[in-house]
Design an enzyme around this catalytic site. Sequence first.
Site, PDB file in Angstrom:
ATOM      1  N   GLY A 134     -12.306 -29.897 -55.497  1.00  0.00           N
ATOM      2  CA  GLY A 134     -13.596 -29.843 -54.890  1.00  0.00           C
ATOM      3  C   GLY A 134     -13.956 -31.271 -54.102  1.00  0.00           C
ATOM      4  O   GLY A 134     -14.861 -31.489 -54.119  1.00  0.00           O
ATOM      5  N   GLY A 135     -12.823 -31.724 -53.633  1.00  0.00           N
ATOM      6  CA  GLY A 135     -12.838 -33.098 -53.240  1.00  0.00           C
ATOM      7  C   GLY A 135     -13.683 -33.220 -52.044  1.00  0.00           C
ATOM      8  O   GLY A 135     -13.875 -34.373 -51.390  1.00  0.00           O
ATOM      9  N   TYR A 263     -23.356 -18.141 -63.551  1.00  0.00           N
ATOM     10  CA  TYR A 263     -22.824 -19.671 -63.552  1.00  0.00           C
ATOM     11  C   TYR A 263     -22.708 -20.254 -64.846  1.00  0.00           C
ATOM     12  O   TYR A 263     -21.844 -20.793 -65.067  1.00  0.00           O
ATOM     13  CB  TYR A 263     -23.551 -20.227 -62.439  1.00  0.00           C
ATOM     14  CG  TYR A 263     -23.442 -21.833 -62.174  1.00  0.00           C
ATOM     15  CD1 TYR A 263     -22.396 -22.067 -61.279  1.00  0.00           C
ATOM     16  CD2 TYR A 263     -24.312 -22.718 -62.878  1.00  0.00           C
ATOM     17  CE1 TYR A 263     -22.416 -23.592 -61.112  1.00  0.00           C
ATOM     18  CE2 TYR A 263     -24.129 -23.985 -62.631  1.00  0.00           C
ATOM     19  CZ  TYR A 263     -22.982 -24.247 -61.767  1.00  0.00           C
ATOM     20  OH  TYR A 263     -22.950 -25.761 -61.536  1.00  0.00           O
ATOM     21  N   LYS A 267     -19.565 -21.787 -66.826  1.00  0.00           N
ATOM     22  CA  LYS A 267     -19.471 -23.172 -67.067  1.00  0.00           C
ATOM     23  C   LYS A 267     -19.472 -23.359 -68.669  1.00  0.00           C
ATOM     24  O   LYS A 267     -18.707 -24.512 -69.035  1.00  0.00           O
ATOM     25  CB  LYS A 267     -20.777 -24.123 -66.558  1.00  0.00           C
ATOM     26  CG  LYS A 267     -20.738 -24.060 -65.062  1.00  0.00           C
ATOM     27  CD  LYS A 267     -19.853 -25.038 -64.634  1.00  0.00           C
ATOM     28  CE  LYS A 267     -19.830 -25.334 -63.172  1.00  0.00           C
ATOM     29  NZ  LYS A 267     -18.581 -26.076 -62.591  1.00  0.00           N
ATOM     30  N   ASN A 292     -29.388 -32.296 -61.650  1.00  0.00           N
ATOM     31  CA  ASN A 292     -29.420 -31.932 -60.235  1.00  0.00           C
ATOM     32  C   ASN A 292     -29.032 -33.131 -59.555  1.00  0.00           C
ATOM     33  O   ASN A 292     -29.308 -34.201 -59.642  1.00  0.00           O
ATOM     34  CB  ASN A 292     -30.938 -31.941 -59.949  1.00  0.00           C
ATOM     35  CG  ASN A 292     -31.304 -30.433 -60.263  1.00  0.00           C
ATOM     36  OD1 ASN A 292     -31.432 -30.141 -61.679  1.00  0.00           O
ATOM     37  ND2 ASN A 292     -31.930 -29.493 -59.589  1.00  0.00           N
ATOM     38  N   LYS A 314     -35.904 -28.649 -44.387  1.00  0.00           N
ATOM     39  CA  LYS A 314     -37.243 -28.209 -43.998  1.00  0.00           C
ATOM     40  C   LYS A 314     -38.326 -29.236 -43.344  1.00  0.00           C
ATOM     41  O   LYS A 314     -38.710 -28.929 -42.323  1.00  0.00           O
ATOM     42  CB  LYS A 314     -37.791 -27.416 -45.097  1.00  0.00           C
ATOM     43  CG  LYS A 314     -37.268 -26.060 -45.532  1.00  0.00           C
ATOM     44  CD  LYS A 314     -38.157 -25.635 -46.748  1.00  0.00           C
ATOM     45  CE  LYS A 314     -37.689 -24.515 -47.754  1.00  0.00           C
ATOM     46  NZ  LYS A 314     -38.584 -24.217 -48.863  1.00  0.00           N
ATOM     47  N   ASP A 397     -39.968 -19.675 -59.532  1.00  0.00           N
ATOM     48  CA  ASP A 397     -39.991 -21.261 -59.936  1.00  0.00           C
ATOM     49  C   ASP A 397     -38.666 -21.488 -60.423  1.00  0.00           C
ATOM     50  O   ASP A 397     -38.415 -22.996 -60.631  1.00  0.00           O
ATOM     51  CB  ASP A 397     -41.071 -21.683 -60.706  1.00  0.00           C
ATOM     52  CG  ASP A 397     -42.148 -22.345 -59.958  1.00  0.00           C
ATOM     53  OD1 ASP A 397     -42.208 -22.536 -58.893  1.00  0.00           O
ATOM     54  OD2 ASP A 397     -43.478 -22.412 -60.650  1.00  0.00           O
TER      55      ASP A 397
HETATM   56  N1  NAP Z   1     -24.670 -29.886 -56.853  1.00  0.00           N
HETATM   57  C1  NAP Z   1     -25.510 -30.190 -58.021  1.00  0.00           C
HETATM   58  O1  NAP Z   1     -26.571 -30.050 -58.117  1.00  0.00           O
HETATM   59  C2  NAP Z   1     -24.610 -30.007 -59.292  1.00  0.00           C
HETATM   60  C3  NAP Z   1     -25.523 -30.121 -60.581  1.00  0.00           C
HETATM   61  C4  NAP Z   1     -24.688 -30.149 -61.737  1.00  0.00           C
HETATM   62  C5  NAP Z   1     -23.200 -30.136 -61.740  1.00  0.00           C
HETATM   63  N2  NAP Z   1     -22.574 -29.746 -60.524  1.00  0.00           N
HETATM   64  C6  NAP Z   1     -21.006 -29.311 -60.541  1.00  0.00           C
HETATM   65  O2  NAP Z   1     -20.403 -30.345 -59.840  1.00  0.00           O
HETATM   66  C7  NAP Z   1     -19.297 -29.734 -59.087  1.00  0.00           C
HETATM   67  C8  NAP Z   1     -19.336 -30.402 -57.790  1.00  0.00           C
HETATM   68  O3  NAP Z   1     -20.583 -29.597 -57.139  1.00  0.00           O
HETATM   69  P1  NAP Z   1     -20.958 -29.961 -55.706  1.00  0.00           P
HETATM   70  O4  NAP Z   1     -22.272 -29.886 -55.613  1.00  0.00           O
HETATM   71  O5  NAP Z   1     -19.927 -31.285 -55.090  1.00  0.00           O
HETATM   72  O6  NAP Z   1     -20.191 -28.737 -54.944  1.00  0.00           O
HETATM   73  P2  NAP Z   1     -20.135 -28.247 -53.423  1.00  0.00           P
HETATM   74  O7  NAP Z   1     -20.576 -29.455 -52.478  1.00  0.00           O
HETATM   75  O8  NAP Z   1     -20.444 -27.061 -53.021  1.00  0.00           O
HETATM   76  O9  NAP Z   1     -18.456 -28.330 -53.272  1.00  0.00           O
HETATM   77  C9  NAP Z   1     -17.604 -27.600 -53.969  1.00  0.00           C
HETATM   78  C10 NAP Z   1     -16.144 -28.009 -53.609  1.00  0.00           C
HETATM   79  O10 NAP Z   1     -15.514 -26.681 -54.251  1.00  0.00           O
HETATM   80  C11 NAP Z   1     -14.596 -26.304 -53.509  1.00  0.00           C
HETATM   81  N3  NAP Z   1     -14.133 -25.044 -53.834  1.00  0.00           N
HETATM   82  C12 NAP Z   1     -15.208 -23.932 -54.023  1.00  0.00           C
HETATM   83  N4  NAP Z   1     -14.625 -22.721 -54.017  1.00  0.00           N
HETATM   84  C13 NAP Z   1     -13.315 -22.997 -54.167  1.00  0.00           C
HETATM   85  C14 NAP Z   1     -11.791 -22.430 -54.174  1.00  0.00           C
HETATM   86  N5  NAP Z   1     -11.933 -21.009 -54.426  1.00  0.00           N
HETATM   87  N6  NAP Z   1     -10.758 -23.079 -54.276  1.00  0.00           N
HETATM   88  C15 NAP Z   1     -10.632 -24.420 -54.074  1.00  0.00           C
HETATM   89  N7  NAP Z   1     -11.640 -25.053 -53.647  1.00  0.00           N
HETATM   90  C16 NAP Z   1     -12.883 -24.573 -53.804  1.00  0.00           C
HETATM   91  C17 NAP Z   1     -15.082 -26.537 -52.194  1.00  0.00           C
HETATM   92  O11 NAP Z   1     -13.978 -26.638 -50.986  1.00  0.00           O
HETATM   93  P3  NAP Z   1     -14.268 -26.204 -49.644  1.00  0.00           P
HETATM   94  O12 NAP Z   1     -15.202 -27.548 -48.897  1.00  0.00           O
HETATM   95  O13 NAP Z   1     -12.985 -26.078 -48.923  1.00  0.00           O
HETATM   96  O14 NAP Z   1     -15.068 -24.932 -49.664  1.00  0.00           O
HETATM   97  C18 NAP Z   1     -15.755 -27.766 -52.248  1.00  0.00           C
HETATM   98  O15 NAP Z   1     -14.958 -28.893 -52.163  1.00  0.00           O
HETATM   99  C19 NAP Z   1     -19.384 -28.342 -59.310  1.00  0.00           C
HETATM  100  O16 NAP Z   1     -18.254 -27.927 -60.469  1.00  0.00           O
HETATM  101  C20 NAP Z   1     -20.714 -28.133 -59.690  1.00  0.00           C
HETATM  102  O17 NAP Z   1     -20.981 -26.880 -60.576  1.00  0.00           O
HETATM  103  C21 NAP Z   1     -23.307 -29.859 -59.271  1.00  0.00           C
END
Ligand code: NAP
Length: 441
Positions: A134-135, A263, A267, A292, A314, A397
């Site tokens: 997820g880099g 989800y 998790k 978040n 928005k 909400d």
């Molecule tokens: N954002 C939040 O508010 C939040 C809050 C709490 C926890 N988290 C957790 O933090 C982590 C990172 O979240 P994020 O917000 O950085 O997510 P993000 O911006 O949506 O990025 C998701 C990443 O996962 C990769 N990915 C998705 N499906 C994949 C697959 N099938 N195979 C390989 N790679 C895949 C994507 O690659 P591509 O770019 O190639 O699609 C992208 O690099 C997640 O585990 C999420 O559940 C996020």
Amino acid sequence: MGPEAWRGTGAGRRAGEPGVAGRTSTPARRWSRRRPGLAIRPPSHFRRRSGRPGAAGWRRVAERQRFAAGCSSHAAAARLTVRADTPRHGFRLLPAPARHHFHFPFCLCRLAGEGFVTMTEAVGTRPKRILVTGGTGLVGKAIEKVVADGGGRPDEEWIFVSSKDADLTSAVETKALFEKHKPTHVIHLAAMVGGLFKNIRYNLDFWRRNVHINDNVLHSAYECGAQKVVSCLSTCIFPDKTTYPIDETMIHNGPPHSSNFGYSYAKRMIDIQNRAYFEQHGCRFTAVIPTNVFGPHDNFNIEDGHVLPGLIHKVYLAKQTGSALTVWGTGKPRRQFIYSLDLARLFLWVLREYDEVEPIILSVGEEDEVSIREAAETIAEAMDFKGELVFDMTKSDGQFKKTASNSKLRRYLPGFQFTPFRQAVKETCTWFTTNYTSARK
Ligand SMILES: NC(=O)c1ccc[n+]([C@@H]2O[C@H](COP(=O)([O-])OP(=O)(O)OC[C@H]3O[C@@H](n4cnc5c(N)ncnc54)[C@H](OP(=O)(O)O)[C@@H]3O)[C@@H](O)[C@H]2O)c1
């Protein structure tokens, strides 16, 4: 772990061995005599009542020596002499968190002829190859920036991968990725991620994709002998009906909110797997629980993204058209937001220093929780938006609040400074405006 605990009950004694009363040698001594190359004793909860380890206990001992040597070969691990410290042997078990009877990295160990070091130090003597799944996402990009800006260390090689490198829902592709990079450490971020409304629509997809990704990543990490995996949970997976503030012990205490049960359960299973990999194989797989997250490189899609990037988008559009800002819902729900660059700095600390298998909440304090209305007003101020705020009450909400306690984090890092919310929002809005054409939206 004193000598009394080690002695056992005498049940299961072999013929000819002395009983407790007439004992001339302790089980520990008999152990060491029979297996001179393996001088580590399993923790009490791995032992049979006889005082000797069962087969499972021995497997764990071997796994732990493997972990201690920081290598995937049992033969190489044999170079390391490890002793569980007991007063009887003149060593001392260093303090460990209460929930770990036997906190492996804190045991003293001896690298041939090099004196005593902690397990963590022993493992730290080898260069690290850190694979970040997820880099290319919000959190992955933030870690990449923090590493590039001086957060990385000379003995660390960082590899950031995305779905272009491997589709992690495929076991074959995941295994090939791990065999190619042979990581010693993994930060596992890859996931199907989305805001409230995407979650409501695709609960099945969230469950299936994330379960497959997580199982493939954790098992490939185990198979390639990775020393540590840090995965990512979220505070939105906690029980819907709960007491506040929530803490790390409460993840499995009841059903999650119905909006994102797919989800959430996927998790939660990471935590189950981490515990199972530790119990069965001694793996040091753990997880963090952020609230978040927001920052540069977020998904700013209004329909599918999280609340804060959606609002930023928005406001941007409302400014272009001179219209009002419509906030979905009542604006009353409360959230703790963490800036992605703060989270990235904490990830580095967890990877290097945090040795528990149990997860840790990474969040700003309870006092920093803000309502959605306050978040929208902060964005409006940051983007110099002077129009009206309208609340669309027909939209859901979601969970009213998920107030999380960061007291465990504060016990470890009392002085950690979070970026002030206003400043972090301003930086994110500036990044979005500057990168509007290329931003995910
Ligand atoms: N954002 C939040 O508010 C939040 C809050 C709490 C926890 N988290 C957790 O933090 C982590 C990172 O979240 P994020 O917000 O950085 O997510 P993000 O911006 O949506 O990025 C998701 C990443 O996962 C990769 N990915 C998705 N499906 C994949 C697959 N099938 N195979 C390989 N790679 C895949 C994507 O690659 P591509 O770019 O190639 O699609 C992208 O690099 C997640 O585990 C999420 O559940 C996020």
